[in-house]
Scaffold this motif. Structure first.
Motif, short mmCIF file in Angstrom:
data_model
loop_
_atom_site.label_atom_id
_atom_site.label_comp_id
_atom_site.label_asym_id
_atom_site.label_seq_id
_atom_site.Cartn_x
_atom_site.Cartn_y
_atom_site.Cartn_z
N UNK A 121 0.83 -1.21 0.00
CA UNK A 121 0.00 0.00 0.00
C UNK A 121 0.87 1.26 0.00
N UNK A 122 1.92 1.22 0.81
CA UNK A 122 2.82 2.37 0.87
C UNK A 122 3.43 2.66 -0.51
N UNK A 123 3.95 1.61 -1.15
CA UNK A 123 4.60 1.79 -2.45
C UNK A 123 3.60 2.24 -3.52
N UNK A 124 2.40 1.69 -3.47
CA UNK A 124 1.38 2.08 -4.45
C UNK A 124 0.98 3.55 -4.25
N UNK A 125 0.86 3.95 -2.97
CA UNK A 125 0.53 5.35 -2.67
C UNK A 125 1.66 6.28 -3.11
N UNK A 126 2.87 5.84 -2.87
CA UNK A 126 4.06 6.59 -3.27
C UNK A 126 4.07 6.77 -4.79
N UNK A 127 3.71 5.72 -5.48
CA UNK A 127 3.62 5.73 -6.93
C UNK A 127 2.60 6.79 -7.39
N UNK A 128 1.43 6.78 -6.74
CA UNK A 128 0.39 7.75 -7.08
C UNK A 128 0.82 9.18 -6.83
N UNK A 129 1.50 9.39 -5.68
CA UNK A 129 1.95 10.73 -5.33
C UNK A 129 2.98 11.25 -6.34
N UNK A 130 3.93 10.38 -6.69
CA UNK A 130 4.97 10.80 -7.63
C UNK A 130 4.38 11.08 -8.99
N UNK A 131 3.45 10.25 -9.41
CA UNK A 131 2.77 10.46 -10.70
C UNK A 131 2.07 11.82 -10.71
N UNK A 132 1.42 12.14 -9.60
CA UNK A 132 0.69 13.41 -9.54
C UNK A 132 1.63 14.60 -9.59
N UNK A 141 -3.12 13.80 -11.93
CA UNK A 141 -2.93 14.83 -10.91
C UNK A 141 -3.54 14.40 -9.58
N UNK A 142 -4.59 13.61 -9.64
CA UNK A 142 -5.18 13.07 -8.42
C UNK A 142 -4.39 11.80 -8.02
N UNK A 143 -3.70 11.83 -6.87
CA UNK A 143 -2.86 10.69 -6.47
C UNK A 143 -3.63 9.37 -6.37
N UNK A 144 -4.92 9.48 -6.07
CA UNK A 144 -5.72 8.26 -5.93
C UNK A 144 -5.74 7.48 -7.26
N UNK A 145 -5.82 8.21 -8.37
CA UNK A 145 -5.86 7.56 -9.69
C UNK A 145 -4.57 6.78 -9.93
N UNK A 146 -3.44 7.44 -9.68
CA UNK A 146 -2.15 6.78 -9.87
C UNK A 146 -1.98 5.58 -8.95
N UNK A 147 -2.41 5.74 -7.69
CA UNK A 147 -2.29 4.65 -6.72
C UNK A 147 -3.09 3.43 -7.18
#
Lengths: 450, 119
Positions: A121-132, A141-147
């Motif tokens: 979960x941490x890595x997936x959230x990190x992925x979403x944040x970086x993508x945004x 731009x919405x981290x949830x989409x990337x996650x």
């Protein structure tokens, strides 16, 4: 008839030999193990560790912390990897002999929760944040989409088992290394060359070398404990140990160096102000490269995380491997959507103090007590006998974690593994000598490996 | 069949490698020259070494090297920083040759020569 029996014994009902010894003809090359382990450790959070270190210590000390930290991890990672290749089973299956059959369930649950769900979960959230951060003007731009997108990708590959992970790593690891290398060169050139770059000293020197080593070890401590989940596919113990330790060491040091180099590069106004490798690459015109590095680095790591968690659950839950991966991946992805980034530091602390002693106990029980003292080996297959619980293993694990957390020298991870190894070896030897059993109950293994 | 597949792949690798090396002509930036050289030399060298080979596993090795080189060349070619100044199309051509031949090689590895896709 004997052949038929053997076939039934080796039948793999869950897929990917979750509860079975992997047949020799299904084992993989050293290069395969090297790539897959390197893919596991190469991720943005390891790169960020490098970026954080270089902000608080010199570049030379950052390099030293990376090399020493990763070398420490391989000291216990390599023998753990060797057990995996020798026995051909996952870490949770190995833990059946060390902690007992019910005890292994506890270890499996801890690994599934921490690695398969929490770390995933941490890595997936990190992925979403970086993508945004990278693509602020897009739907990402919405981290949830990337996650969520990242979580789906990472789960899908793990559903194909080890084969899926190894194919992905074969593509990802060389590409990440090549692209990061050229990204680094571009960064140096953009900033006016090495001399200009190194003349900028941003370090506040607030961190000692030992603290740096602790950060490096804490960042990757769990992975080294469960390297057997990958090396169970190794053909020989030595090959498995060297390949996995090499992949972990090379991948880890590379990530820390890349993160540190990019962090220095990021102080140059023409590039930006972030230790974020893909962001720097994007800023200097390596757009597709940045995206590829980001996606592949997180993908390989997280697919291995959920895979390891699924092996742990699959060792005691008779479900198809694909279903276990799907369930863990879905839970992890949902948690990622709620952003667990804030949990980063406490999470590392937990990893650094509680998990390495488990490896210490396994190493002591397998190499010292079982192989060296009793001249025996762990066996698997229908009819194999296990204790229900090894109370000594649990007591030593908890005690080592507690003592190590109170010690004020070196790193808790290494301290706890040493304490666990030494104390278990001595106490188990003494208890055996005085005929005091530390194994409670007896449990067998059925035809399906449960 | 092994010899035929190897020959096709080896020639494609040599061609892809040489094309990428051609991008060096007239280039002034050291980092671009380094990039084109590094990305071109591996498929070229392995292609040359594989011309006489009769080992099915060599098809797989060659296919993987071609795939990774081709993908790297393609990604670099899309960047402002590593695009060839004089002949930008040549990077794309090199990448296309390498990637297409690698897909053929990996397909043959699994379907015809019954090897695992990764060693």
């Amino acid at each position: 008839m004997e052949d038929q029996n053997l076939q039934v014994q080796n039948s793999d009902q869950t897929g990917d030999y979750v509860t079975r010894v992997i047949p020799q003809d299904k084992r993989k090359s050293g290069l395969n193990l090297f790539n897959t382990t390197a893919g596991w450790i190469i991720c943005l959070s390891t790169m960020f560790t490098g970026g954080t270190l270089v902000a608080h210590m010199s570049f030379k000390n950052t390099l030293l912390a990376g090399i020493i930290g990763m070398a420490i991890l391989t000291i216990y990672g390599a023998p753990m990897a060797g057990i995996g290749s020798k026995l051909g089973v996952s870490t949770t299956m190995i833990a059946r002999h060390t902690f007992g059959k019910a005890g292994a369930v506890v270890f499996g649950l801890i690994n599934a929760l921490l690695n398969g769900i929490g770390w995933f979960a941490f890595q997936a959230a990190f992925f979403g944040l970086t993508m945004s951060e990278l693509f602020p003007q897009t739907f990402l731009a919405n981290p949830v989409v990337g996650s969520v997108l990242g979580g789906i990708l990472m789960t899908l590959t793990a559903m194909f088992g080890y084969k899926g992970i190894s194919i992905l790593s074969f593509i990802a690891v060389p590409l990440i290394i090549v692209l990061s290398l050229f990204g680094g060169i571009a960064g140096v050139e953009s900033s006016g060359g090495w001399a200009n770059l190194l003349s900028h000293n941003t370090s506040d020197n607030s961190m000692t070398l030992f603290q740096g080593i602790t950060a490096v070890v804490g960042n990757a401590a769990l992975g080294a404990v469960i390297l057997s989940d990958i090396t169970r596919y190794g053909k020989k113990p030595l090959t498995g140990a060297i390949s996995a330790a090499g992949g972990y060491m090379v991948g880890g040091v590379f990530c820390i160096l890349a993160g540190a180099a990019m962090s220095i590069g990021a102080i140059i106004p023409s590039i930006g102000t972030t230790p974020n490798l893909p962001k720097v690459m994007l800023a200097i015109g390596l757009g597709l490269g940045a995206l590829v590095v980001l996606v592949l680095a997180q993908w390989t790591t997280n697919t291995a995380n959920v895979y390891s968690g699924s092996l742990s659950v699959g060792a005691f839950v008779p479900l198809k491997q694909t279903w276990v991966v799907l369930i863990l991946g879905t839970v992890g992805t949902l948690l990622a959507a709620f952003n667990v980034y804030a949990l980063f530091i406490p999470f590392l602390n937990i990893l650094g103090t509680t998990l390495p002693p488990i490896a210490g106990v396994i190493l002591a029980d397998y190499y010292f007590i079982t192989r060296f003292v009793k001249k025996e080996d762990y066996h698997y297959g229908e009819g194999s006998k296990y204790a229900v619980v090894n109370w000594l293993a649990f007591a030593i694990t908890i005690m080592s974690a507690l003592i190590a957390s109170q010690l004020k020298f070196f790193t808790p991870s290494v301290n706890s593994i040493v304490i666990a190894f030494v104390s278990y070896s001595i106490l188990a030897l003494l208890l055996d000598k005085f005929k005091v059993s530390y194994h409670v109950g007896s449990a067998g293994e059925n035809a399906a490996g449960y | 069949m092994i010899k035929k597949d190897l020959k096709i792949l080896a020639i494609a690798s040599i061609l892809g490698g040489v094309l990428n090396l051609l991008a060096i002509i007239g280039e002034v930036h050291w980092y671009k020259i380094f990039c084109f050289l590094l990305m071109g030399i591996f498929p070229l060298a392995l292609g040359l070494l594989s011309l006489k080979s009769e080992d099915a596993k060599r098809i797989r090795s060659l296919a993987w090297v071609s795939l990774l080189s081709g993908l790297s060349i393609l990604i670099m070619a899309t960047s402002d920083f590593y695009r060839a100044d004089n002949m930008p199309f040549i990077n794309y051509l090199s990448a296309a040759v390498l990637i297409i031949s690698s897909v053929y090689g990996l397909y043959q590895t699994v379907r015809v020569h019954n090897l695992d896709i990764v060693p």
